[in-house]
Structure formats: structure tokens, C-alpha cells
Design an enzyme around this catalytic site. Structure first.
Site, PDB file in Angstrom:
ATOM      1  NE  ARG A   1      -4.365   5.127   6.719  1.00  0.00           N
ATOM      2  CZ  ARG A   1      -4.737   3.920   7.121  1.00  0.00           C
ATOM      3  NH1 ARG A   1      -4.522   3.546   8.392  1.00  0.00           N
ATOM      4  NH2 ARG A   1      -5.337   3.083   6.297  1.00  0.00           N
TER       5      ARG A   1
ATOM      6  CG  HIS B   1       1.231  -0.386   8.171  1.00  0.00           C
ATOM      7  ND1 HIS B   1       1.011   0.219   9.388  1.00  0.00           N
ATOM      8  CD2 HIS B   1       0.125  -1.161   7.918  1.00  0.00           C
ATOM      9  CE1 HIS B   1      -0.172  -0.158   9.862  1.00  0.00           C
ATOM     10  NE2 HIS B   1      -0.733  -0.980   8.982  1.00  0.00           N
TER      11      HIS B   1
ATOM     12  CG  HIS C   1      -0.931  -5.723  10.813  1.00  0.00           C
ATOM     13  ND1 HIS C   1      -2.102  -6.332  10.394  1.00  0.00           N
ATOM     14  CD2 HIS C   1      -1.092  -4.404  10.551  1.00  0.00           C
ATOM     15  CE1 HIS C   1      -2.915  -5.418   9.888  1.00  0.00           C
ATOM     16  NE2 HIS C   1      -2.322  -4.236   9.976  1.00  0.00           N
TER      17      HIS C   1
ATOM     18  CE1 TYR D   1      -6.050  -8.525   8.939  1.00  0.00           C
ATOM     19  CE2 TYR D   1      -3.695  -8.971   8.994  1.00  0.00           C
ATOM     20  CZ  TYR D   1      -4.766  -8.239   8.530  1.00  0.00           C
ATOM     21  OH  TYR D   1      -4.551  -7.217   7.641  1.00  0.00           O
TER      22      TYR D   1
ATOM     23  CD  GLU E   1      -2.813  -2.913  13.412  1.00  0.00           C
ATOM     24  OE1 GLU E   1      -1.955  -2.101  12.979  1.00  0.00           O
ATOM     25  OE2 GLU E   1      -3.923  -3.093  12.871  1.00  0.00           O
TER      26      GLU E   1
END
Length: 326
Positions: free
Chosen positions: A74, A98, A172, A174, A290
Site C-alpha cells: 500500500r 499493488h 504473490h 499462495y 511476500e
């Protein structure tokens, strides 16, 4: 395959080492689509490459396995100032996230090079023009994904610019090392004595908070449990590796990086618009690690610099090492 809205071709690039580990990468978003260890996919994401091109994928903003930039995390106030000039960014409720509305995660990257023999690799490149999403400078960014014969995935980002700008890139992905269920039973270790204090919009206030006595203390290996993680950890200087282990599969992941921070994110739920490539539920199905510089650094002079000037090269080098067994 051709998409309806673009002449770009969606490519699925496959790397496979001699032990049978397989890494699949999309040229859209330079995204990691899957990673199969002992036949189990440890990356959570949509089951079809074309799902990444859907409007739902863009609107939900989950960035499955994607390269995030030009600025990961951010930036407050929807702008930043560099060399006395203010640059307006795409924002929602005053927060830029992002890389903007159509950041690097939603771009087709050019295939530059691919090696398929020992330690297979692929190199992708994206050119971000001056003013894209509000950022200054023509930026050329590359990523090299390497799958080693030791079951390591090396991710090397680099970038150059012709004008002063800010850069913070990450992947990013997961992770669910079980390939199914949730990650509450995963064991996690983060070599960090402090995390960045967030405000109500998850923007860093500029203060560091010690992990001692908090639920965010993972300096020793501990269950993730139900800890609400969307946390920016300041990695200790000369930090040991980040550690993650699947409780059912026994697959272990060690992460090392040249970056000063790691954002640990466990989504409370995932979209149900499509089928997933793994047998996971929608609740706490994965964890992101991340590796990056600090979010909102342009507004905090005491944070590590995110400035990139002409003649310099931005580098983010991160390695994932996978092992199995007890």
C-alpha cells in the site's frame, strides 16, 4: 490460445527437473500457476490458465501467484512526492494497492529466454511506460524463474529506469503445503523481532511493534492456528530463513531473501467463482510469504529506500527450498 480482448497469446511455461518436480508459469502477470512436489500441487490458484484473464479475477484482486508491481503493498494518500514533484496514483479510499488498477499482475510479459536442461529456467520481461498507473519513468523489469535439481525455486527480479521512480516488486504465491484443507495446522517461523504497526486501512503508521507477548510472534516454530495474519514483518538483520511446514504432507519450505521485509498473509476466505487447482476450502486455505521492501515507504523517510534512479538496477532475489520427510 487467443483471448477475446487482446491479440496477446496466453502461454503456460513448464519447467521440470530431474527429480520430477514441476513448475508452471504464465506469461500473464508473470504468475506462478502451479508447483508440484512429489505430485502434490503446493500453490493455490484457479485450475485453468484462462481464468486469470476473466473480469472476476481482476475485480477480486487476489493476485494468485502473480508478480506484483510497480509497487507491492500500500501507498497512502493516493500519491507520493519525489524530487519535489507529486505523482497521483490510482487509489481506493485514499489507498493505492499493488501497483494500481492494472499493475504488473494484469499485463502480458514477453518471453525472453527459456532453458530446459539442467536447472531449467525461464526469463520474462515487461516494459512499463512513463506515467503508467501514475508512476514516473520508463521501467524495464525482468524476472528469472529457475527450478534447480535440489528442488529450489529461485525468483530473481531486476529493473532499470530512465527517470527517478519508486519500485517494490514481489511474488504473490499462495502456499498450501498439504495441497488440501486449510493452513491452520501449518507450522511457521519468521525471523523477525518486530512488525510494522498498521492503521485501520492496513497502511503502516511508521512505527515498529515488538512481537514479544503478541500473537504475531513466530520467532520460534509455531502453529499458524487462527492468527489473523496480514502482517508486514521487519526481518532481522542477517536473518535466518523463513520456515513453513505442512502438517499432513511433511513438505517443508525454507525461504531466503535479500529483502528487508516479508508480508505474511492468510486470506480469511477465497472467491468461489471458479474451481481451484488444489483440494482446498474457501476459509484460510493458504498463506502468502511476500518478500519485499516496506509498504508506504515513500511517506516514511526512515524506511529502507525504494527509490530507483537511472544507472541503478533494482534487485529482489528470493529462493524457496523444498524438502520432504520428518
Amino acid at each position: 490460445m487467443k483471448t477475446k480482448d487482446t491479440a496477446e497469446e496466453l502461454m503456460l511455461l513448464r519447467l521440470k527437473n530431474q527429480t520430477g518436480t514441476e513448475l508452471e508459469i504464465l506469461n500473464f502477470g508473470a504468475a506462478i500457476f502451479s508447483l508440484k512436489i512429489n505430485g502434490a500441487n503446493v500453490i493455490v490458484g484457479p485450475s485453468r490458465p484462462e481464468d486469470y484473464l476473466s473480469e472476476a479475477y481482476h475485480q477480486q484482486g487476489k493476485y494468485f501467484g502473480a508478480t506484483v508491481g510497480r509497487y507491492a503493498g500500500r501507498i497512502s494518500k493516493g500519491q507520493f512526492t519525489l524530487d519535489g514533484k507529486t505523482y497521483k496514483l490510482h487509489e481506493k479510499n485514499g489507498v493505492h494497492l499493488h501497483g494500481g488498477n492494472f499493475g504488473f499482475s494484469y499485463k502480458f510479459w514477453k518471453l525472453i529466454e527459456q532453458g530446459e536442461e539442467h536447472n531449467p529456467y525461464v526469463v520474462l520481461e515487461y516494459f512499463s511506460p512513463d506515467g503508467e498507473e501514475g508512476y514516473p519513468g520508463n521501467l524495464t523489469v525482468r524476472v528469472k524463474y529457475t527450478l534447480t535439481e535440489e528442488n529450489e525455486v529461485s525468483i530473481a527480479y531486476s529493473a532499470t529506469t530512465d527517470k527517478g521512480t519508486v519500485v517494490n516488486i514481489t511474488n504473490h504465491a499462495y502456499f498450501n503445503l498439504n495441497g488440501r484443507g486449510d493452513v491452520n495446522g501449518h507450522r511457521l517461523q519468521i525471523p523477525a523481532d518486530a512488525f510494522l504497526e498498521p492503521d485501520a486501512q492496513l497502511v503502516p503508521t511508521g512505527k515498529m511493534t515488538g512481537v514479544t507477548g503478541t500473537e504475531f510472534d513466530f520467532r520460534e516454530v509455531a502453529l499458524i492456528g487462527e492468527v489473523p495474519l496480514d502482517t508486514v514483518y521487519q526481518l532481522n538483520e542477517n536473518a535466518e530463513k523463513i520456515f513453513l511446514k505442512g502438517d499432513k504432507s511433511g513438505i517443508k519450505l525454507e525461504v531466503e531473501t535479500n529483502q528487508p521485509a516479508v508480508v505474511v498473509y492468510v486470506p480469511e476466505d477465497l472467491p468461489t467463482d471458479w474451481e481451484y487447482s488444489t483440494e482446498v476450502g474457501s476459509e484460510r486455505a493458504a498463506v502468502c510469504l511476500e518478500t519485499q521492501k516496506f509498504p508506504d515507504a515513500p511517506h516514511h523517510s526512515h524506511f529502507p529506500s525504494v527509490r530507483l534512479s537511472p544507472g541503478e538496477t533494482y534487485e529482489n532475489k528470493t529462493k524457496w527450498k523444498f524438502t520432504t520427510g520428518s
